[in-house]
Design a protein around this motif. Structure first.
Motif, short mmCIF file in Angstrom:
data_model
loop_
_atom_site.label_atom_id
_atom_site.label_comp_id
_atom_site.label_asym_id
_atom_site.label_seq_id
_atom_site.Cartn_x
_atom_site.Cartn_y
_atom_site.Cartn_z
N ALA A 145 0.83 -1.21 0.00
CA ALA A 145 0.00 0.00 0.00
C ALA A 145 0.86 1.25 0.00
O ALA A 145 0.56 2.23 -0.70
CB ALA A 145 -0.94 -0.02 1.21
N VAL A 146 1.94 1.25 0.79
CA VAL A 146 2.84 2.41 0.84
C VAL A 146 3.64 2.51 -0.45
O VAL A 146 3.81 3.60 -1.02
CB VAL A 146 3.77 2.31 2.06
CG1 VAL A 146 4.73 3.50 2.10
CG2 VAL A 146 2.95 2.24 3.35
N ALA A 147 4.14 1.38 -0.94
CA ALA A 147 4.92 1.40 -2.18
C ALA A 147 4.10 1.92 -3.35
O ALA A 147 4.61 2.65 -4.21
CB ALA A 147 5.43 -0.01 -2.48
N ARG A 148 2.83 1.57 -3.38
CA ARG A 148 1.98 2.05 -4.48
C ARG A 148 1.88 3.56 -4.49
O ARG A 148 1.96 4.20 -5.55
CB ARG A 148 0.59 1.42 -4.36
CG ARG A 148 -0.36 1.87 -5.45
CD ARG A 148 -1.72 1.29 -5.25
NE ARG A 148 -2.65 1.75 -6.27
CZ ARG A 148 -3.95 1.51 -6.26
NH1 ARG A 148 -4.46 0.80 -5.27
NH2 ARG A 148 -4.72 1.96 -7.22
N GLN A 149 1.71 4.15 -3.32
CA GLN A 149 1.62 5.61 -3.25
C GLN A 149 2.94 6.26 -3.68
O GLN A 149 2.94 7.24 -4.44
CB GLN A 149 1.26 6.04 -1.82
CG GLN A 149 -0.05 5.50 -1.30
CD GLN A 149 -1.26 6.02 -2.05
OE1 GLN A 149 -1.20 7.05 -2.71
NE2 GLN A 149 -2.36 5.30 -1.97
N LEU A 150 4.05 5.72 -3.20
CA LEU A 150 5.35 6.30 -3.55
C LEU A 150 5.65 6.13 -5.05
O LEU A 150 6.18 7.06 -5.70
CB LEU A 150 6.45 5.64 -2.72
CG LEU A 150 6.34 5.83 -1.20
CD1 LEU A 150 7.47 5.08 -0.50
CD2 LEU A 150 6.38 7.31 -0.84
N LEU A 151 5.33 4.98 -5.62
CA LEU A 151 5.56 4.77 -7.05
C LEU A 151 4.65 5.65 -7.90
O LEU A 151 5.06 6.15 -8.96
CB LEU A 151 5.33 3.29 -7.40
CG LEU A 151 6.37 2.30 -6.85
CD1 LEU A 151 5.92 0.88 -7.08
CD2 LEU A 151 7.74 2.56 -7.50
N THR A 152 3.43 5.87 -7.43
CA THR A 152 2.53 6.75 -8.18
C THR A 152 3.03 8.19 -8.15
O THR A 152 2.93 8.92 -9.14
CB THR A 152 1.11 6.67 -7.60
OG1 THR A 152 0.67 5.30 -7.60
CG2 THR A 152 0.14 7.50 -8.42
N ILE A 153 3.56 8.62 -7.01
CA ILE A 153 4.15 9.97 -6.93
C ILE A 153 5.30 10.09 -7.92
O ILE A 153 5.44 11.08 -8.65
CB ILE A 153 4.63 10.25 -5.50
CG1 ILE A 153 3.44 10.38 -4.55
CG2 ILE A 153 5.47 11.54 -5.46
CD1 ILE A 153 3.83 10.51 -3.09
N THR A 154 6.14 9.06 -7.97
CA THR A 154 7.28 9.07 -8.90
C THR A 154 6.80 9.10 -10.35
O THR A 154 7.33 9.88 -11.18
CB THR A 154 8.16 7.83 -8.68
OG1 THR A 154 8.58 7.79 -7.32
CG2 THR A 154 9.37 7.86 -9.58
N ALA A 155 5.81 8.28 -10.69
CA ALA A 155 5.29 8.26 -12.06
C ALA A 155 4.68 9.61 -12.43
O ALA A 155 4.85 10.09 -13.56
CB ALA A 155 4.26 7.14 -12.20
N VAL A 172 0.91 15.63 -3.28
CA VAL A 172 0.98 16.07 -1.88
C VAL A 172 0.05 15.23 -1.01
O VAL A 172 0.41 14.80 0.10
CB VAL A 172 0.63 17.57 -1.78
CG1 VAL A 172 0.52 18.00 -0.32
CG2 VAL A 172 1.69 18.40 -2.49
N GLU A 173 -1.15 14.97 -1.51
CA GLU A 173 -2.10 14.16 -0.73
C GLU A 173 -1.62 12.73 -0.57
O GLU A 173 -1.78 12.12 0.50
CB GLU A 173 -3.47 14.19 -1.41
CG GLU A 173 -4.15 15.55 -1.36
CD GLU A 173 -5.45 15.57 -2.13
OE1 GLU A 173 -6.22 16.54 -1.96
OE2 GLU A 173 -5.72 14.63 -2.90
N ARG A 174 -1.02 12.16 -1.60
CA ARG A 174 -0.51 10.79 -1.49
C ARG A 174 0.64 10.73 -0.48
O ARG A 174 0.73 9.78 0.31
CB ARG A 174 -0.03 10.30 -2.86
CG ARG A 174 -1.15 10.01 -3.83
CD ARG A 174 -0.59 9.47 -5.14
NE ARG A 174 -1.64 9.28 -6.13
CZ ARG A 174 -2.41 8.20 -6.21
NH1 ARG A 174 -2.24 7.22 -5.34
NH2 ARG A 174 -3.33 8.09 -7.14
N ALA A 175 1.52 11.71 -0.51
CA ALA A 175 2.63 11.72 0.45
C ALA A 175 2.09 11.83 1.89
O ALA A 175 2.56 11.12 2.78
CB ALA A 175 3.57 12.87 0.14
N ALA A 176 1.10 12.69 2.09
CA ALA A 176 0.55 12.84 3.44
C ALA A 176 -0.14 11.57 3.90
O ALA A 176 -0.14 11.26 5.10
CB ALA A 176 -0.43 14.02 3.46
N SER A 177 -0.73 10.82 2.98
CA SER A 177 -1.47 9.61 3.38
C SER A 177 -0.56 8.53 3.95
O SER A 177 -1.03 7.66 4.69
CB SER A 177 -2.25 9.06 2.18
OG SER A 177 -1.36 8.55 1.19
N VAL A 178 0.73 8.55 3.60
CA VAL A 178 1.65 7.53 4.13
C VAL A 178 2.61 8.12 5.16
O VAL A 178 3.54 7.45 5.61
CB VAL A 178 2.46 6.88 2.98
CG1 VAL A 178 1.54 6.14 2.04
CG2 VAL A 178 3.28 7.92 2.22
#
Length: 426
Positions: free
Chosen positions: A316-326, A384-390
């Motif tokens: 779940a955390v990796a998905r958010q970080l990879l989506t931020i990168t993409a 920003v929202e994805r980073a805050a969620s994790v």
């Protein structure tokens, strides 16, 4: 529908009120037990031999056992007392026998005061008034019949009846306070539940907006661009069949990708997958970077940095970080016109650092998230929202570079969920 909702709201409040009143009544019966035990020897010694002693003994047993039963098992016997006030009246009459024998100057006087207090707690102000009057009359009759009452003043004789009135009023006031407290608590709980539901809906809407922006919407934009290119090639004076095939294949692949992303989004709505296996984050990051370079022809590299490579990260955390990168890579491609992009990730100290830097034109000076949101650009806001969620911190700007834009994410390792144990998996 409204009546059913009102019933559902009233039931927890009633349960809370009954529990509070039950605790108060139990305390009163515990106090009565102690006072009866202390006064029983004096009542038995002062009783006349024969029938008088037998009556006083029976009164001691009945009042003590009734108080003990209600103190010990209120859930079983308390409802009987609440439904039948005559039981408390009978207890009052038995207690009067002890009062006559022991006298109002013993600890039984406190038992007499407890009766209107219990009536106020159990039967509201009407019961409190009735039993306070009954107990006051009994006390006055006892004072009038006992020979030693001649040495007592009127103030002393009226002291216990006055305390009964005060105790009844106190019991009724405590009952009203408990009822109002239960209603206020239930109202607060209902408001908190509505606020939590509203917040959950808002969070889900924001999540869906991020998923649509970062997946389906972006892919459909690519389909539109590919279709425009195909139309332009087809309208050329001498269209090249090979170019048309490549562009048509690109449109088909993009459309299939949009369909896949749509199915994935629907799957997430039906069920949020959370497999126990952790993700090799650096390998996934390198794969995303290589795919970006192949699709856009922009040189993009991925490098490990820091003291050590990233640890296995929950999906779940990796998905958010990879989506931020993409999203950072796509923004560089669409808006910055870079000649190269560098992606790096690693752990320094107790933090995981991820960086995406391009050497493009950079953000316009003074750009804010509010301006981007008002203009309909939700990519940076979603990041920003994805980073805050994790529990991560994100910085977007030039950073330490002379030009371009860097998206830097810092995630404390303590924010990562603990890996599941074999017992949890079972």
């Amino acid at each position: 529908m409204s009546s059913a909702s009102a019933q559902n709201v009233a039931t927890p409040a009633l349960s809370l009120q009954v529990n509070a009143l039950q605790a108060l009544c139990r305390q009163v019966f515990g106090f009565r037990l102690a006072m009866i035990a202390l006064a029983a020897p004096a009542a038995l010694l002062n009783a006349a031999p024969g029938l008088g002693a037998n009556l006083v003994g029976a009164a001691v047993v009945v009042t003590f056992m009734a108080s003990y039963a209600l103190f010990r098992d209120w859930e079983r016997f308390g409802p009987l007392l609440l439904r039948h006030p005559t039981l408390l009246a009978a207890d009052t009459l038995f207690g009067s026998l002890l009062l006559v024998s022991a006298g109002p100057d013993t600890t039984l006087a406190y038992v007499s005061v407890c009766t209107p207090l219990l009536a106020g707690l159990a039967y509201s102000w009407r019961g409190a008034a009735c039993f306070a009057s009954l107990q006051s009359v009994i006390l006055l009759l006892v004072e009038a019949t006992l020979a030693r009452s001649e040495h007592r003043t009127a103030a002393e004789a009226l002291l216990l009846p006055g305390l009964c009135v005060i105790a009844g009023a106190a019991g009724s006031a405590l009952r009203g306070l408990m009822l109002r407290f239960g209603e206020a608590t239930q109202a607060l709980t209902s408001v908190q539940a509505r606020l939590a539901a509203t917040e959950a809906v808002a969070e889900e809407r924001a999540r869906l907006a991020r998923e649509l922006h970062d997946s389906v919407a972006k892919t459909l934009h690519g389909v539109a661009l590919a279709a425009e290119g195909l139309a332009a090639s087809a309208n050329a004076p001498a269209p090249d069949a090979a170019v048309l095939r490549r562009q048509a294949d690109l449109v088909a692949r993009s459309a299939r990708r949009a369909a896949t992303e749509s199915r994935q989004l629907l799957t997430d709505l039906r069920h949020e997958p959370n497999p126990p296996e952790s993700t090799d984050f650096l390998a996934q990051l390198a794969a995303r970077t290589a795919d970006f370079a192949a699709r856009t022809a922009i040189p993009a590299t991925c490098h490990p940095t820091g003291d050590r490579p990233p640890p296995p990260i929950p999906p779940a955390v990796a998905r958010q970080l990879l989506t931020i990168t993409a999203e950072a890579l796509e923004n560089a491609h669409r808006h910055a016109s870079p000649t190269s992009v560098r992606v790096s990730a690693g752990v320094t100290g107790d933090r995981l650092h991820i960086s995406v830097h391009d050497d493009g034109r950079g953000l316009p000076p003074g750009t804010t998230l509010e301006e981007l949101r008002d203009a309909g650009h939700f990519g940076l806001l979603g990041m920003v929202e994805r980073a805050a969620s994790v529990g991560a911190r994100i910085r977007i700007g030039r950073g330490t570079h002379l030009r371009g834009t860097e998206v830097r994410v810092d995630l404390p390792l303590t924010a990562l969920p603990a890996p599941p144990t074999p017992g949890d998996a079972a």
